[in-house]
Scaffold this motif. Structure first.
Motif, PDB file in Angstrom:
ATOM      1  N   ALA A  56       0.824  -1.210   0.000  1.00 14.64           N
ATOM      2  CA  ALA A  56       0.000   0.000   0.000  1.00 14.64           C
ATOM      3  C   ALA A  56       0.858   1.260   0.000  1.00 14.64           C
ATOM      4  O   ALA A  56       0.535   2.244  -0.679  1.00 14.64           O
ATOM      5  N   VAL A  57       1.947   1.248   0.769  1.00 14.92           N
ATOM      6  CA  VAL A  57       2.827   2.415   0.825  1.00 14.92           C
ATOM      7  C   VAL A  57       3.449   2.673  -0.547  1.00 14.92           C
ATOM      8  O   VAL A  57       3.464   3.818  -1.040  1.00 14.92           O
ATOM      9  N   VAL A  58       3.952   1.623  -1.192  1.00 13.78           N
ATOM     10  CA  VAL A  58       4.579   1.782  -2.506  1.00 13.78           C
ATOM     11  C   VAL A  58       3.562   2.270  -3.527  1.00 13.78           C
ATOM     12  O   VAL A  58       3.818   3.208  -4.297  1.00 13.78           O
ATOM     13  N   VAL A  59       2.374   1.625  -3.541  1.00 18.19           N
ATOM     14  CA  VAL A  59       1.339   2.030  -4.498  1.00 18.19           C
ATOM     15  C   VAL A  59       0.887   3.458  -4.235  1.00 18.19           C
ATOM     16  O   VAL A  59       0.757   4.277  -5.150  1.00 18.19           O
ATOM     17  N   GLY A  60       0.626   3.778  -2.959  1.00 16.73           N
ATOM     18  CA  GLY A  60       0.153   5.110  -2.625  1.00 16.73           C
ATOM     19  C   GLY A  60       1.179   6.194  -2.928  1.00 16.73           C
ATOM     20  O   GLY A  60       0.834   7.262  -3.444  1.00 16.73           O
ATOM     21  N   ARG A  61       2.445   5.922  -2.625  1.00 18.37           N
ATOM     22  CA  ARG A  61       3.486   6.930  -2.821  1.00 18.37           C
ATOM     23  C   ARG A  61       3.903   7.059  -4.289  1.00 18.37           C
ATOM     24  O   ARG A  61       4.111   8.163  -4.797  1.00 18.37           O
ATOM     25  N   TYR A  62       4.050   5.914  -4.982  1.00 14.70           N
ATOM     26  CA  TYR A  62       4.511   5.953  -6.369  1.00 14.70           C
ATOM     27  C   TYR A  62       3.391   6.306  -7.339  1.00 14.70           C
ATOM     28  O   TYR A  62       3.599   7.027  -8.315  1.00 14.70           O
ATOM     29  N   LEU A  63       2.183   5.761  -7.091  1.00 16.88           N
ATOM     30  CA  LEU A  63       1.109   5.857  -8.077  1.00 16.88           C
ATOM     31  C   LEU A  63      -0.022   6.797  -7.680  1.00 16.88           C
ATOM     32  O   LEU A  63      -0.875   7.104  -8.500  1.00 16.88           O
ATOM     33  N   GLY A  64      -0.091   7.182  -6.383  1.00 20.59           N
ATOM     34  CA  GLY A  64      -1.087   8.158  -5.975  1.00 20.59           C
ATOM     35  C   GLY A  64      -2.300   7.551  -5.282  1.00 20.59           C
ATOM     36  O   GLY A  64      -2.471   6.327  -5.213  1.00 20.59           O
ATOM     37  N   VAL A  65      -3.169   8.449  -4.786  1.00 22.33           N
ATOM     38  CA  VAL A  65      -4.345   8.028  -4.010  1.00 22.33           C
ATOM     39  C   VAL A  65      -5.312   7.225  -4.864  1.00 22.33           C
ATOM     40  O   VAL A  65      -5.912   6.251  -4.399  1.00 22.33           O
ATOM     41  N   ASN A  66      -5.491   7.585  -6.135  1.00 23.22           N
ATOM     42  CA  ASN A  66      -6.433   6.850  -6.989  1.00 23.22           C
ATOM     43  C   ASN A  66      -5.999   5.399  -7.187  1.00 23.22           C
ATOM     44  O   ASN A  66      -6.828   4.484  -7.190  1.00 23.22           O
ATOM     45  N   ALA A  67      -4.700   5.189  -7.369  1.00 20.98           N
ATOM     46  CA  ALA A  67      -4.204   3.815  -7.510  1.00 20.98           C
ATOM     47  C   ALA A  67      -4.407   3.037  -6.219  1.00 20.98           C
ATOM     48  O   ALA A  67      -4.794   1.862  -6.237  1.00 20.98           O
ATOM     49  N   LEU A  68      -4.173   3.689  -5.080  1.00 24.72           N
ATOM     50  CA  LEU A  68      -4.409   3.041  -3.790  1.00 24.72           C
ATOM     51  C   LEU A  68      -5.878   2.698  -3.626  1.00 24.72           C
ATOM     52  O   LEU A  68      -6.229   1.611  -3.161  1.00 24.72           O
ATOM     53  N   ALA A  69      -6.760   3.600  -4.042  1.00 23.84           N
ATOM     54  CA  ALA A  69      -8.194   3.338  -3.967  1.00 23.84           C
ATOM     55  C   ALA A  69      -8.589   2.199  -4.909  1.00 23.84           C
ATOM     56  O   ALA A  69      -9.466   1.390  -4.593  1.00 23.84           O
ATOM     57  N   ALA A  70      -7.948   2.119  -6.082  1.00 26.74           N
ATOM     58  CA  ALA A  70      -8.246   1.043  -7.028  1.00 26.74           C
ATOM     59  C   ALA A  70      -7.896  -0.314  -6.438  1.00 26.74           C
ATOM     60  O   ALA A  70      -8.663  -1.283  -6.554  1.00 26.74           O
ATOM     61  N   VAL A  71      -6.731  -0.391  -5.777  1.00 23.58           N
ATOM     62  CA  VAL A  71      -6.349  -1.642  -5.111  1.00 23.58           C
ATOM     63  C   VAL A  71      -7.338  -1.952  -3.986  1.00 23.58           C
ATOM     64  O   VAL A  71      -7.772  -3.090  -3.811  1.00 23.58           O
ATOM     65  N   GLY A  72      -7.721  -0.929  -3.233  1.00 23.44           N
ATOM     66  CA  GLY A  72      -8.671  -1.133  -2.148  1.00 23.44           C
ATOM     67  C   GLY A  72     -10.027  -1.584  -2.642  1.00 23.44           C
ATOM     68  O   GLY A  72     -10.713  -2.369  -1.979  1.00 23.44           O
ATOM     69  N   ALA A  73     -10.436  -1.120  -3.827  1.00 21.48           N
ATOM     70  CA  ALA A  73     -11.740  -1.487  -4.369  1.00 21.48           C
ATOM     71  C   ALA A  73     -11.815  -2.958  -4.744  1.00 21.48           C
ATOM     72  O   ALA A  73     -12.901  -3.508  -4.927  1.00 21.48           O
TER      73      ALA A  73
END
Length: 488
Positions: free
Chosen positions: A36-53
């Motif tokens: 989550a940290v890598v996705v959130g930091r490298y790819l942004g909040v939308n990418a983190l939300a996509a993984v969470g979805a």
């Protein structure tokens, strides 16, 4: 190393068995943190939300697989407790065959169904593309996840919870390294995060198989053991399917929560996803205690020791309550700094919403701790109906909270879904266990032989060569009365 759970003080045995499980869950959650940290930091909040979805959908199928393979290990633990080596091997064979069949179905069907289901769940349009990629790649690696869970479960069933921890730790370290490389320098996006997990799990499967082949003869299946009978398949499915369906039923409730979150917008999805990472670490620790109780109960019922089950349950319940209160205090007090590990500056609303989730859940962890311990005991005793019913209750309560409370109170109403589900399940589980508890206290006695190797007081006529001043000084076999489980 195989360690019987049928001797020693119950609380010490349960604690010693559960500590590697706790550490394993911490390691697993930490590498999910890293994802989550890598996705959130490298790819942004939308990418983190996509993984969470994708979380609820993945849990629907992979959670079923995890629950089912854990159920397959219960007959193995019971056979090991009964010292039936042939039954242990045949149980492993039956579980392996069934795991392979389900793995094939998930690997083929999961990727095909990913996008239609995500759209059905009203996933925000801007998240669909990345969420679909992450889901499809995760399902393609589902077989590795399933077999690692199965192999870890059968190794734990003979009392060894340390070895799966070692393999899990190695896989997690590898996973973190792969995520950083695949998401960062290689630029594979969220698909790289999913692929890293699949590769790491596959390596852990290879390590487990090699370990069993070289070091664990009790689990080494022989050629004749693969001729599994219909009755043996049925027994494993009787315990495995309800545990799998229970996880899926819970996942359906989680899907309902996901739909409610999706209607509240990207910030709500990101907040819930982030808080769920922190909450998952705490709840995983309590789940480990429940799994330890399940294996403890299964071995002792196989060894016909209901007296140890009764004592162990009382002590495990107190351990769960104390741990729950401590964990709740930690996530409430330190929730914001943990949340900020995932979310950068400029997202204060997301941080506030995520912390609200942790306050609601953390204040009710004691209920969750009791739920895990009681459910684990019932599953270890071979009961399938009550745990399944409580899964349905959890589904209903989550739907009520997500749909009704969500419409009344918005995001706060959705955060009530977990505590509502836990309360509903405990209301049924506790009375069900009390019935089993009383039943264990009124079992027919069965004579068993016990070899005594330490001095004990002796009353009555004895061989004078073995006794000095009324104390046995040499090993001697005596007969004592033991109660045993007759529910089946």
């Amino acid at each position: 190393m195989a360690t019987p759970l049928t001797t020693g003080r119950p609380w010490r045995v349960i604690l010693a068995f559960s500590v590697p499980l706790l550490l394993g869950n911490i390691v697993q959650q930490l590498y999910q943190f890293a994802d989550a940290v890598v996705v959130g930091r490298y790819l942004g909040v939308n990418a983190l939300a996509a993984v969470g979805a994708t979380g609820a959908l993945l849990f629907l199928l992979l959670g079923f697989a995890w629950g089912m393979t854990s159920g397959f290990a219960i007959p193995t633990a019971q056979a090991y407790g009964a010292a039936d080596a042939r039954a242990v091997r045949r149980s492993v064979a039956a579980g392996a065959i069934l795991t392979a069949i389900v793995s094939l179905v998930i690997t083929i069907g999961g990727p095909l169904a990913a996008e239609p289901i995500l759209r059905l769940l009203q996933t925000p349009p801007e998240l669909i593309a990345e969420a679909t990629i992450f889901t499809q790649i995760s399902f393609l690696g589902g077989a590795a996840t399933m077999f690692f869970n199965f192999l870890a479960a059968i190794i734990r069933s003979i009392g060894d919870s340390r070895t799966p921890l070692v393999f899990l730790t190695l896989a997690c370290v590898l996973n973190v390294g792969l995520v950083i490389v695949m998401v960062g320098p290689l630029g594979w996006g969220v698909g790289g995060a999913a692929a890293a997990t699949g590769v790491a799990q596959a390596i852990s499967v290879i390590l487990c198989i090699d370990y069993v082949r070289r070091r664990v003869p009790q689990l080494r299946v022989q050629r004749e053991d693969w001729r599994v009978t219909r009755a043996e398949f049925a027994e494993h499915l009787r315990l495995g399917l309800p545990m799998g369906f229970q996880a899926s039923i819970i996942a359906i409730g989680t899907l309902t929560v996901q739909v409610a979150l999706n209607t509240l917008g990207t910030d709500a999805v990101a907040a819930y996803t982030t808080a769920a990472r922190v909450d998952g670490l705490a709840s995983a620790l309590l789940a480990s205690l429940g799994l330890a109780v399940s294996m403890y109960t299964a071995q002792n019922i196989g060894a016909r020791r209901p007296d140890r089950i009764r004592r162990g349950m009382k002590q495990a319940t107190w351990m769960a309550i104390i741990a729950s209160v401590a964990l709740g205090a930690v996530v409430i007090a330190f929730g914001v700094p943990l949340i900020r590990l995932f979310i950068g500056e400029g997202s204060e609303d997301v941080v506030e919403m995520a912390h609200l989730f942790l306050i609601v859940n953390g204040s009710t962890y004691a209920i969750l701790g009791v739920l895990f311990v009681v459910r684990g005991a019932l599953q270890g005793l071979g009961q399938a109906l009550i745990p399944t019913i409580t899964g349905i209750i959890e589904l209903v309560m989550r739907v009520v909270a997500a749909v009704i409370f969500g419409s009344w109170f918005g995001y706060f109403g959705v955060t009530l879904s977990n505590p509502m589900a836990w309360i509903g399940a405990v209301v049924v589980l506790v009375p069900a266990y009390m019935v089993a508890h009383r039943k264990l206290a009124h079992m027919k006695v069965d004579p068993v032989e016990v070899t005594l190797t330490t001095p004990i007081p002796v009353i009555g006529p004895t061989d004078s060569a073995l006794v000095v001043d009324g104390i046995v000084t040499q090993p001697v076999v005596v007969i004592r009365q033991r109660r045993f489980w007759r529910s089946r």
